[in-house]
Scaffold this motif. Structure first.
Motif, PDB file in Angstrom:
ATOM      1  N   ALA A 135     -18.528   7.635 -12.125  1.00 61.47           N
ATOM      2  CA  ALA A 135     -17.862   6.832 -11.074  1.00 61.47           C
ATOM      3  C   ALA A 135     -18.607   6.968  -9.748  1.00 61.47           C
ATOM      4  O   ALA A 135     -18.771   6.010  -8.996  1.00 61.47           O
ATOM      5  N   MET A 136     -19.144   8.183  -9.539  1.00 57.00           N
ATOM      6  CA  MET A 136     -19.906   8.439  -8.300  1.00 57.00           C
ATOM      7  C   MET A 136     -21.191   7.625  -8.286  1.00 57.00           C
ATOM      8  O   MET A 136     -21.682   7.213  -7.242  1.00 57.00           O
ATOM      9  N   ARG A 137     -21.787   7.457  -9.456  1.00 53.75           N
ATOM     10  CA  ARG A 137     -23.116   6.852  -9.530  1.00 53.75           C
ATOM     11  C   ARG A 137     -23.139   5.835 -10.675  1.00 53.75           C
ATOM     12  O   ARG A 137     -23.617   6.134 -11.769  1.00 53.75           O
ATOM     13  N   PRO A 138     -22.647   4.624 -10.422  1.00 50.24           N
ATOM     14  CA  PRO A 138     -22.669   3.604 -11.486  1.00 50.24           C
ATOM     15  C   PRO A 138     -24.085   3.461 -12.060  1.00 50.24           C
ATOM     16  O   PRO A 138     -25.061   3.484 -11.303  1.00 50.24           O
ATOM     17  N   GLY A 139     -24.189   3.387 -13.363  1.00 52.03           N
ATOM     18  CA  GLY A 139     -25.506   3.271 -13.987  1.00 52.03           C
ATOM     19  C   GLY A 139     -26.097   4.611 -14.375  1.00 52.03           C
ATOM     20  O   GLY A 139     -27.122   4.677 -15.061  1.00 52.03           O
ATOM     21  N   LEU A 140     -25.433   5.712 -13.943  1.00 53.75           N
ATOM     22  CA  LEU A 140     -25.946   7.048 -14.239  1.00 53.75           C
ATOM     23  C   LEU A 140     -26.161   7.205 -15.742  1.00 53.75           C
ATOM     24  O   LEU A 140     -25.359   6.725 -16.546  1.00 53.75           O
ATOM     25  N   ILE A 141     -27.247   7.878 -16.117  1.00 55.68           N
ATOM     26  CA  ILE A 141     -27.566   8.045 -17.536  1.00 55.68           C
ATOM     27  C   ILE A 141     -27.393   9.506 -17.927  1.00 55.68           C
ATOM     28  O   ILE A 141     -28.001  10.396 -17.326  1.00 55.68           O
ATOM     29  N   ILE A 142     -26.513   9.740 -18.903  1.00 58.54           N
ATOM     30  CA  ILE A 142     -26.192  11.093 -19.371  1.00 58.54           C
ATOM     31  C   ILE A 142     -26.326  11.102 -20.890  1.00 58.54           C
ATOM     32  O   ILE A 142     -25.811  10.207 -21.562  1.00 58.54           O
ATOM     33  N   GLY A 143     -27.014  12.101 -21.427  1.00 58.27           N
ATOM     34  CA  GLY A 143     -27.257  12.148 -22.865  1.00 58.27           C
ATOM     35  C   GLY A 143     -26.075  12.716 -23.637  1.00 58.27           C
ATOM     36  O   GLY A 143     -25.014  13.005 -23.098  1.00 58.27           O
ATOM     37  N   SER A 144     -26.323  12.925 -24.928  1.00 57.42           N
ATOM     38  CA  SER A 144     -25.249  13.304 -25.866  1.00 57.42           C
ATOM     39  C   SER A 144     -24.921  14.786 -25.836  1.00 57.42           C
ATOM     40  O   SER A 144     -23.998  15.236 -26.507  1.00 57.42           O
ATOM     41  N   ARG A 145     -25.710  15.590 -25.057  1.00 56.96           N
ATOM     42  CA  ARG A 145     -25.563  17.041 -25.165  1.00 56.96           C
ATOM     43  C   ARG A 145     -24.539  17.619 -24.186  1.00 56.96           C
ATOM     44  O   ARG A 145     -24.286  18.814 -24.171  1.00 56.96           O
ATOM     45  N   PHE A 146     -23.907  16.777 -23.346  1.00 59.56           N
ATOM     46  CA  PHE A 146     -23.078  17.328 -22.267  1.00 59.56           C
ATOM     47  C   PHE A 146     -21.773  17.934 -22.768  1.00 59.56           C
ATOM     48  O   PHE A 146     -21.394  19.023 -22.377  1.00 59.56           O
ATOM     49  N   ARG A 147     -21.069  17.224 -23.661  1.00 59.70           N
ATOM     50  CA  ARG A 147     -19.715  17.687 -23.968  1.00 59.70           C
ATOM     51  C   ARG A 147     -19.403  17.543 -25.457  1.00 59.70           C
ATOM     52  O   ARG A 147     -20.139  16.886 -26.191  1.00 59.70           O
ATOM     53  N   ALA A 148     -18.260  18.157 -25.836  1.00 60.75           N
ATOM     54  CA  ALA A 148     -17.792  18.096 -27.227  1.00 60.75           C
ATOM     55  C   ALA A 148     -16.484  17.302 -27.277  1.00 60.75           C
ATOM     56  O   ALA A 148     -15.798  17.161 -26.261  1.00 60.75           O
ATOM     57  N   ASP A 149     -16.163  16.779 -28.441  1.00 59.16           N
ATOM     58  CA  ASP A 149     -14.877  16.088 -28.556  1.00 59.16           C
ATOM     59  C   ASP A 149     -13.777  17.093 -28.887  1.00 59.16           C
ATOM     60  O   ASP A 149     -14.043  18.298 -29.024  1.00 59.16           O
ATOM     61  N   GLU A 150     -12.560  16.630 -29.057  1.00 60.22           N
ATOM     62  CA  GLU A 150     -11.414  17.557 -29.202  1.00 60.22           C
ATOM     63  C   GLU A 150     -11.461  18.366 -30.503  1.00 60.22           C
ATOM     64  O   GLU A 150     -10.695  19.308 -30.672  1.00 60.22           O
ATOM     65  N   ASN A 151     -12.404  18.026 -31.388  1.00 62.52           N
ATOM     66  CA  ASN A 151     -12.571  18.840 -32.605  1.00 62.52           C
ATOM     67  C   ASN A 151     -13.821  19.708 -32.529  1.00 62.52           C
ATOM     68  O   ASN A 151     -14.290  20.217 -33.547  1.00 62.52           O
ATOM     69  N   GLY A 152     -14.380  19.791 -31.326  1.00 70.35           N
ATOM     70  CA  GLY A 152     -15.564  20.643 -31.149  1.00 70.35           C
ATOM     71  C   GLY A 152     -16.853  19.984 -31.600  1.00 70.35           C
ATOM     72  O   GLY A 152     -17.898  20.635 -31.689  1.00 70.35           O
TER      73      GLY A 152
END
Ligand SMILES: C#C[C@@H]1N[C@@H](C)[C@@H](O)[C@H]1O
Length: 443
Positions: free
Chosen positions: A219-236
């Motif tokens: 939201a701070m930076r529209p267009g920001l690119i973040i890869g798949s390694r940042f977070r896990a889903d609710e099942n880990g």
């Protein structure tokens, strides 16, 4: 599919302009630089066999000795403009810089810890110098950020158990958020974040927090690119959620590795991040084992683009800020090759043609680029096109536009047409070379 609150928030590739620009880069540069470069993979004359940026975890390395190295950090040879010029020549379109690796040392003057460049003899904001220099060369900057932070008091790997541990970890989470908001605020030209060190159970458990933080950053930076390694889903689940859908904007799983075929990339954007030695990201003064040649690296670059990925080559400057001679030599050799052949890389993508042993296909619009690494003894480049596929019009060398004959090789199969592109016997090349095949859609 399994109902998820914190899985993938988008199915399929992003279609916005920022992501399209990322997709077209082809070649990137990774830079791992921090106080580990002072140690250079040795401590008190002893050789550290692991990855140099992990030396703090080595049992022979006294933790307080490592944690005081920053007091010697004074890279007097550092010249960000020279780094950026070298990367420009190599042909890198983007660069990922370690703002903070697992040791927690910040190359920017973060307000949230004293363990930063500000409290070194160098004092100045290294990240600012690097970002400005690369911006000036027109190379997009991405910020590597490690969630693991061995220096920060509240950090822990295991899930917090006691009330005290829980309080400390909550403070660590806020510290992490504060640093990320600080980086996005103070370095607004950065196009994205490359997260690492997100495999701890304590972090994997922070499903809601991490999802909220990702949303806040986007939201701070529209267009920001973040890869798949940042977070896990609710099942880990990491990288791919419990439904097998990619989390984030591109897959970050290809570290020192490459997909074998287009099937391995599951229709996603991805990057391959690659070391020059077998496994050194930060500066190690004594590379052992196999050191890749420019031939190896150009092969990996073309292979990546041929399967819709970006290839990001790592550099590890030494403790004084020098890019080592081996890396300088490779940057030059790759740049020399890119000067002639980058049209087969930039803006190119996968084309659905049968894989061949002589090299790789990349495509842009009505041109297919055949990059040859293994020249057939008979000088015939096999080409197999599915029935109803593209139609060859003409072929020529990318380097000098000299024509290349296309010989019909029959259609021993009903569902495809075979051709041979004939490399003139007197054509000599010590380098991988590119033949352009202009095509039209089959009538
Ligand atoms: C493991 C690990 C880390 N991931 C690579 C990108 C390097 O930063 C290495 O230290």
């Amino acid at each position: 599919s399994i109902p998820l609150q914190h899985g993938a928030h988008r199915l399929g590739k992003r279609t916005d302009a920022e992501m399209q620009k990322w997709r077209e880069h082809g070649l990137g540069q990774f830079i791992h630089w921090g106080v580990y470069a002072i140690a250079g993979g040795h401590w008190q004359g002893k050789y550290y066999p692991g990855a140099a940026e992990w030396i703090r975890s080595w049992e022979e390395m006294p933790k307080d000795a490592y944690d005081n190295l920053y007091k010697e950090f004074n890279p007097t040879d550092f010249d960000a403009k020279q780094w950026a010029k070298q990367a420009k020549y190599m042909g890198a379109k983007y660069m990922i810089i370690t703002t903070k690796h697992h040791d927690g040392f910040c190359i920017w003057p973060s307000k949230y810890t004293d363990y930063t460049i500000k409290n070194t003899p160098y004092k100045k904001d290294l990240l600012r110098e690097i970002v400005d220099a690369y911006d000036k060369e027109g190379i997009d900057v991405y910020l590597y950020f490690s969630i693991i932070d061995w220096h920060e008091k509240g950090y822990r790997s295991a899930i917090p158990e006691t009330a005290e541990e829980k309080v400390a970890y909550e403070e660590f989470k806020q510290f992490t958020r504060n640093q990320l908001i600080e980086l996005l605020t103070d370095y607004p030209t950065a196009k994205g974040l490359w997260f690492d060190g997100t495999w701890d159970k304590a972090w994997i458990e922070q499903v809601q927090f991490a999802d909220d933080l990702e949303k806040e950053m986007r939201a701070m930076r529209p267009g920001l690119i973040i890869g798949s390694r940042f977070r896990a889903d609710e099942n880990g689940k990491r990288h791919f959620d419990s439904n097998g859908d990619l989390m984030g904007d591109y897959e970050q799983g290809w570290e020192r590795d490459l997909p074998n075929s287009i099937a391995d990339v599951n229709g996603n954007d991805w990057d391959c991040v690659m070391t020059i030695p077998e496994n050194q990201w930060g500066y190690h003064s004594e590379w052992r084992g196999y050191v890749k040649t420019s031939f190896d690296l150009i092969d990996m670059l073309v292979r990546s683009v041929s399967m819709d990925g970006n290839f990001v080559l790592n550099f590890g400057p030494d403790g004084k800020g020098n890019i080592r001679p081996e890396e300088t030599k490779l940057a030059k050799e790759i740049g020399d090759w890119m000067k002639i052949n980058s049209e087969a890389i930039y803006g190119c993508s996968y084309v659905n043609l049968k894989k061949q042993g002589w090299g790789y296909f990349t495509r842009k619009d009505n041109k297919i680029y055949l990059t040859v690494f293994n020249r057939p003894i008979n000088n015939m480049l096999n080409l197999e096109i599915a029935k109803g596929g593209v139609k060859p019009v003409k072929a020529y060398f990318l380097s000098d536009k000299k024509g290349v004959d296309i010989v019909n090789a029959g259609r021993n199969k009903q569902n495809s047409s075979l051709y041979n592109l004939v490399i003139p016997a007197d054509f000599i090349s010590g380098q991988p070379f590119v033949i352009v095949l202009e095509i039209s859609q089959s009538d």
